[in-house]
Design an enzyme around this catalytic site. Structure first.
Site, PDB file in Angstrom:
ATOM      1  N   LYS A  77     -36.018 -63.170  68.240  1.00  0.00           N
ATOM      2  CA  LYS A  77     -35.323 -64.260  68.934  1.00  0.00           C
ATOM      3  C   LYS A  77     -36.255 -64.892  69.946  1.00  0.00           C
ATOM      4  O   LYS A  77     -36.971 -64.189  70.677  1.00  0.00           O
ATOM      5  CB  LYS A  77     -34.112 -63.661  69.676  1.00  0.00           C
ATOM      6  N   LYS A 113     -41.322 -66.489  69.513  1.00  0.00           N
ATOM      7  CA  LYS A 113     -41.409 -67.804  70.169  1.00  0.00           C
ATOM      8  C   LYS A 113     -42.036 -68.775  69.190  1.00  0.00           C
ATOM      9  O   LYS A 113     -42.820 -68.376  68.318  1.00  0.00           O
ATOM     10  CB  LYS A 113     -42.287 -67.710  71.430  1.00  0.00           C
ATOM     11  N   SER A 369     -27.268 -66.880  74.045  1.00  0.00           N
ATOM     12  CA  SER A 369     -27.639 -67.093  72.635  1.00  0.00           C
ATOM     13  C   SER A 369     -27.139 -65.932  71.778  1.00  0.00           C
ATOM     14  O   SER A 369     -26.700 -66.123  70.646  1.00  0.00           O
ATOM     15  CB  SER A 369     -29.158 -67.186  72.489  1.00  0.00           C
TER      16      SER A 369
HETATM   17  P1  NAD Z   1     -37.040 -78.900  80.030  1.00  0.00           P
HETATM   18  O1  NAD Z   1     -37.967 -79.579  79.104  1.00  0.00           O
HETATM   19  O2  NAD Z   1     -35.576 -79.146  79.891  1.00  0.00           O
HETATM   20  O3  NAD Z   1     -37.420 -79.197  81.554  1.00  0.00           O
HETATM   21  C1  NAD Z   1     -38.676 -79.051  82.123  1.00  0.00           C
HETATM   22  C2  NAD Z   1     -38.742 -79.999  83.317  1.00  0.00           C
HETATM   23  O4  NAD Z   1     -39.960 -79.764  84.034  1.00  0.00           O
HETATM   24  C3  NAD Z   1     -38.728 -81.465  82.906  1.00  0.00           C
HETATM   25  O5  NAD Z   1     -37.761 -82.154  83.655  1.00  0.00           O
HETATM   26  C4  NAD Z   1     -40.162 -81.919  83.242  1.00  0.00           C
HETATM   27  O6  NAD Z   1     -40.231 -83.305  83.594  1.00  0.00           O
HETATM   28  C5  NAD Z   1     -40.476 -81.026  84.425  1.00  0.00           C
HETATM   29  N1  NAD Z   1     -41.914 -80.936  84.707  1.00  0.00           N
HETATM   30  C6  NAD Z   1     -42.955 -81.008  83.848  1.00  0.00           C
HETATM   31  N2  NAD Z   1     -44.127 -80.898  84.513  1.00  0.00           N
HETATM   32  C7  NAD Z   1     -43.814 -80.761  85.817  1.00  0.00           C
HETATM   33  C8  NAD Z   1     -44.575 -80.630  86.997  1.00  0.00           C
HETATM   34  N3  NAD Z   1     -45.905 -80.608  86.964  1.00  0.00           N
HETATM   35  N4  NAD Z   1     -43.931 -80.524  88.183  1.00  0.00           N
HETATM   36  C9  NAD Z   1     -42.575 -80.540  88.239  1.00  0.00           C
HETATM   37  N5  NAD Z   1     -41.788 -80.674  87.143  1.00  0.00           N
HETATM   38  C10 NAD Z   1     -42.406 -80.781  85.942  1.00  0.00           C
HETATM   39  O7  NAD Z   1     -37.393 -77.341  79.865  1.00  0.00           O
HETATM   40  P2  NAD Z   1     -36.468 -76.111  80.224  1.00  0.00           P
HETATM   41  O8  NAD Z   1     -35.730 -75.711  79.015  1.00  0.00           O
HETATM   42  O9  NAD Z   1     -35.755 -76.398  81.496  1.00  0.00           O
HETATM   43  O10 NAD Z   1     -37.587 -74.978  80.461  1.00  0.00           O
HETATM   44  C11 NAD Z   1     -38.268 -74.839  81.699  1.00  0.00           C
HETATM   45  C12 NAD Z   1     -38.899 -73.468  81.765  1.00  0.00           C
HETATM   46  O11 NAD Z   1     -37.889 -72.475  81.620  1.00  0.00           O
HETATM   47  C13 NAD Z   1     -39.925 -73.172  80.688  1.00  0.00           C
HETATM   48  O12 NAD Z   1     -40.914 -72.321  81.220  1.00  0.00           O
HETATM   49  C14 NAD Z   1     -39.126 -72.406  79.652  1.00  0.00           C
HETATM   50  O13 NAD Z   1     -39.941 -71.565  78.852  1.00  0.00           O
HETATM   51  C15 NAD Z   1     -38.219 -71.608  80.549  1.00  0.00           C
HETATM   52  N6  NAD Z   1     -36.987 -71.145  79.897  1.00  0.00           N
HETATM   53  C16 NAD Z   1     -36.104 -72.003  79.338  1.00  0.00           C
HETATM   54  C17 NAD Z   1     -34.926 -71.511  78.766  1.00  0.00           C
HETATM   55  C18 NAD Z   1     -33.854 -72.417  78.207  1.00  0.00           C
HETATM   56  O14 NAD Z   1     -32.775 -71.894  77.861  1.00  0.00           O
HETATM   57  N7  NAD Z   1     -34.059 -73.706  78.142  1.00  0.00           N
HETATM   58  C19 NAD Z   1     -34.703 -70.128  78.717  1.00  0.00           C
HETATM   59  C20 NAD Z   1     -35.640 -69.272  79.302  1.00  0.00           C
HETATM   60  C21 NAD Z   1     -36.777 -69.799  79.887  1.00  0.00           C
END
Ligand code: NAD
Length: 478
Positions: A77, A113, A369
């Site tokens: 996953k 991943k 999930s």
């Molecule tokens: P997302 O694409 O929805 O959001 C990421 C945000 O970060 C965007 O708004 C982008 O504009 C912003 N960003 C990019 N560069 C930046 C910078 N230099 N400074 C400030 N902001 C910046 O992604 P997400 O799903 O929110 O994921 C974010 C993090 O969380 C990632 O590391 C991801 O692996 C982790 N994550 C996500 C999930 C999930 O369920 N979506 C689960 C676990 C971990």
């Protein structure tokens, strides 16, 4: 006990090496022989692919990956990320973190991943759909996706829309497969998604930090009072995770003093209204010039401004050897994956900052999930069988109490007492319980290891112990 040597902290690490280093630091507090530890650490399957997609009048060759880090439990996953920074090392690191994350929150999956090396902002929705569907069909061809094999989910740059394209591609290539919907999670509710999945990671971040802040003994050590109310919070990234985390902190009385997005940042010590900032960003196209707030032109500078809790929720390595010493937060909640480099981790540990590690704190997404996958396999919405039964029982109980006491409750209390659980209530409650229970497992490991060890090492020991036992019980071929 086997000794596993870690590289010295000042060395430069790739993301995957950084994860391996954290693993090695923790492995010495476990009882497993080196062979088992090597097997836990290794990525079991790495699939790098290149495929052509016609974009406008040109053919583009797209680079993409799917890594299955551990098959000790199936399915594997992990999310799929769309970013120009995607590379094999990053996907391997993120896949391995998924194994440890699932173990920590007792989700019975191996880690995986995926990533596509594209900037999604440079493509139309139609082009993204073509790329996503082609990626999904490559996964089907190599048996790298399926309800019992490997179940992707959203990550950086992807969301419910992309998951919807993937489930549709999978189902059309596997006609008649009754559990096809369980091949991917994070789907829209109309496509088999579960209520509460969209906000799950951000909500899990909130539940996790709330639990950290509720332990009086730990708060006293860093000079903070208990509770979330009144805590000054800075959040980096207003995407899925960052926005929802910000919303729950704000709704529960925290003061959001700083926000950072890729185009710049904002700071206001009196607090920012997250809903109004998001509206402002939608209407103006950027976060800056928000009434009453100070513009911070270099977004990364916001991380160094005064606050109690810092939540990096964008990308990895944003807190590193060059800025860690200037971080003022007393608690850092790793909402993103890998936001701290090993160098930063060491500096902050020495400063006495509580770093709540990613593989615990952002596990809300994979936890919900898991609930979505269970829903898809059982083909029934949570609450469908028992909601009315609970409401009838509650009505009977309340009536009996009112009859016996001769008193009656008010309308608000009545509706709260009578309410039977909807799907979203059950999902939130399962998530909260998971985040609380897992935090205390890590904290107990931390206390039993003793001083000089941080929460990341404790979390790794919890994960290694669970995966190690699974490998031992699986048996190893002679
Ligand atoms: P997302 O694409 O929805 O959001 C990421 C945000 O970060 C965007 O708004 C982008 O504009 C912003 N960003 C990019 N560069 C930046 C910078 N230099 N400074 C400030 N902001 C910046 O992604 P997400 O799903 O929110 O994921 C974010 C993090 O969380 C990632 O590391 C991801 O692996 C982790 N994550 C996500 C999930 C999930 O369920 N979506 C689960 C676990 C971990």
């Amino acid at each position: 006990m086997e000794t596993v040597t870690a590289k010295p902290a000042q060395a430069h690490y790739s993301f995957f090496q950084g994860v391996e280093r954290s693993f090695d630091l923790a492995a010495k507090y476990t009882r497993f022989e080196s062979g088992i530890l090597e097997q836990i650490k290794a990525c079991n399957s790495v699939y790098q692919m290149k495929f052509p997609v016609r974009i406008g009048d040109k053919i583009e060759v797209i680079e993409a990956y799917r890594v299955q880090h551990s098959h000790h439990k199936l399915p594997c996953k992990g999310g799929i990320r769309y970013s120009m920074d995607v590379n094999q090392d990053e996907v391997m690191a993120l896949a391995s973190l998924m194994t440890y994350k699932c173990a920590i929150v007792n989700v019975p999956f191996g880690g995986a991943k995926g990533g596509i090396k594209i900037n999604p902002k440079q493509y139309t929705a139609f082009e993204l759909e073509k790329i996503t569907r082609r990626y999904a069909s490559e996964l089907v061809k190599k048996n790298f996706i399926g309800p019992g094999i490997d179940v992707p989910a959203p990550d950086y740059g992807t969301g419910a829309r992309e998951m919807s394209w993937i489930v549709d591609t999978y189902a059309s290539l596997k006609p008649g497969e009754v559990d096809a919907q369980a091949c991917v999670t994070g789907k829209p509710v109309t496509q088999g998604g579960v209520r509460g999945r969209t906000e799950a990671t951000g909500l899990g971040v909130y539940y996790g930090i709330k639990e950290v802040c509720d332990v009086a003994e730990d708060m006293k050590k860093i000079g903070l009072t208990t509770g979330i109310e009144g805590k000054r919070v800075i959040i980096q990234g207003l995407g899925n995770v960052g926005y929802h985390a910000a919303k729950y902190f704000f709704d529960n009385g925290a003061i959001i003093v700083g926000l950072a997005e890729h185009e710049g940042g904002l700071y206001n010590e009196k607090g920012l209204d997250i809903y109004k900032v998001v509206e402002h960003r939608k209407s103006t196209g950027h976060i800056q010039n928000f009434p009453g707030a100070k513009n911070v032109p270099t977004s990364a500078d916001v991380l160094e401004m005064p606050c109690d809790i810092l939540i990096p929720a964008a990308l990895e390595n944003v807190i590193n050897g060059s800025n860690a010493a200037r971080i003022q937060a007393k608690i850092i909640g790793e909402a993103a994956n890998g936001p701290l480099t090993p160098e930063a981790d060491e500096i902050l540990n020495q400063k006495g900052v509580i770093v709540v590690p990613d593989m615990y704190l952002n596990a809300g997404g994979v936890t919900v999930s898991y609930f979505e996958w269970l829903k898809n396999l059982s083909h029934v919405r949570f609450g469908r069988m028992d909601k009315r039964f609970s409401e009838n029982q509650n009505t009977f109980l309340l009536k009996s109490v009112e009859h016996l006491t001769g008193k009656s409750v008010g309308d608000t209390e009545r509706s709260l007492i009578l309410h039977g659980p909807d799907e979203v209530d059950l999902v939130y409650s399962g998530l909260e319980d998971t985040m609380i229970g897992s935090y205390h497992e890590i904290r107990e490991a931390l206390l039993s290891i003793g001083s000089g060890v941080n929460m990341r090492t404790a979390a790794f020991t919890v994960a290694i112990n669970k995966v190690g036992v699974a490998y031992e019980e699986l048996g190893i071929f002679p």
